[in-house]
Design a protein around this motif. Sequence first.
Motif, PDB file in Angstrom:
ATOM      1  N   ALA A  23       0.827  -1.207   0.000  1.00  0.00           N
ATOM      2  CA  ALA A  23       0.000   0.000   0.000  1.00  0.00           C
ATOM      3  C   ALA A  23       0.863   1.260   0.000  1.00  0.00           C
ATOM      4  CB  ALA A  23      -0.935  -0.003   1.209  1.00  0.00           C
ATOM      5  N   ASP A  24       1.964   1.267   0.762  1.00  0.00           N
ATOM      6  CA  ASP A  24       2.882   2.413   0.770  1.00  0.00           C
ATOM      7  C   ASP A  24       3.512   2.617  -0.606  1.00  0.00           C
ATOM      8  OD1 ASP A  24       2.369   2.949   3.418  1.00  0.00           O
ATOM      9  OD2 ASP A  24       4.178   1.946   4.178  1.00  0.00           O
ATOM     10  N   GLN A  25       3.922   1.520  -1.236  1.00  0.00           N
ATOM     11  CA  GLN A  25       4.519   1.625  -2.569  1.00  0.00           C
ATOM     12  C   GLN A  25       3.505   2.163  -3.572  1.00  0.00           C
ATOM     13  OE1 GLN A  25       5.950  -2.320  -3.383  1.00  0.00           O
ATOM     14  NE2 GLN A  25       7.789  -2.088  -2.108  1.00  0.00           N
ATOM     15  N   ALA A  26       2.283   1.707  -3.469  1.00  0.00           N
ATOM     16  CA  ALA A  26       1.245   2.189  -4.390  1.00  0.00           C
ATOM     17  C   ALA A  26       0.984   3.674  -4.164  1.00  0.00           C
ATOM     18  CB  ALA A  26      -0.040   1.382  -4.193  1.00  0.00           C
ATOM     19  N   GLN A  27       0.977   4.085  -2.922  1.00  0.00           N
ATOM     20  CA  GLN A  27       0.750   5.503  -2.603  1.00  0.00           C
ATOM     21  C   GLN A  27       1.902   6.357  -3.123  1.00  0.00           C
ATOM     22  OE1 GLN A  27       0.415   6.322   1.575  1.00  0.00           O
ATOM     23  NE2 GLN A  27      -0.630   8.274   1.233  1.00  0.00           N
ATOM     24  N   GLN A  28       3.138   5.895  -2.956  1.00  0.00           N
ATOM     25  CA  GLN A  28       4.291   6.641  -3.457  1.00  0.00           C
ATOM     26  C   GLN A  28       4.272   6.717  -4.982  1.00  0.00           C
ATOM     27  OE1 GLN A  28       7.700   4.692  -1.795  1.00  0.00           O
ATOM     28  NE2 GLN A  28       7.382   5.560   0.251  1.00  0.00           N
ATOM     29  N   LEU A  29       3.903   5.636  -5.630  1.00  0.00           N
ATOM     30  CA  LEU A  29       3.806   5.627  -7.085  1.00  0.00           C
ATOM     31  C   LEU A  29       2.739   6.599  -7.558  1.00  0.00           C
ATOM     32  CD1 LEU A  29       4.703   4.373  -9.776  1.00  0.00           C
ATOM     33  CD2 LEU A  29       2.974   2.608  -9.420  1.00  0.00           C
TER      34      LEU A  29
END
Length: 152
Positions: free
Chosen positions: A114-120
């Motif tokens: 979820a953090d990676q998706a938010q950063q992307l």
Amino acid sequence: MAKSKSKTYTTSELANHFNISVVSASRFIVKHNFKPVKTGNHNAKYYSDAVYQQMKKYYQNKPKSGVKQSHPATKDDIIEQLQSRIKEQAATIELLKQQLTIKDEQIATANRIADQAQQLDLTTHKQQKIPEQIPNKYAENNKHGFWWKITH
């Protein structure tokens, strides 16, 4: 010709004879779809000797499960039972701990994704806004009026 009278039995007589409850006898009769030969006083149902023979055959072959121990449990027996319960519950607790560890790892992985998706998503939005931030040559000259911009 004389009628041959066969013996008839009520449900309670059958139950008493085979040392079972009246409910058990009734269930046996219903299960095998036996019909009463006649109905007597107070709606008592009488069954033929064939029903008696079927029940006799069934209950003779049925193993006796009513054997109970009459001696009371000693303290040692109670302690052993409790210790075996404790061991079973400890094994259950250990299994639940393992499952909890696995679930914690799954939650951590889901949070990381979820953090990676938010950063992307944030990076994508920043790249889309960059062309909008290019300065306009007339943006600095907002002090002057419309006629000044046309003439200069």
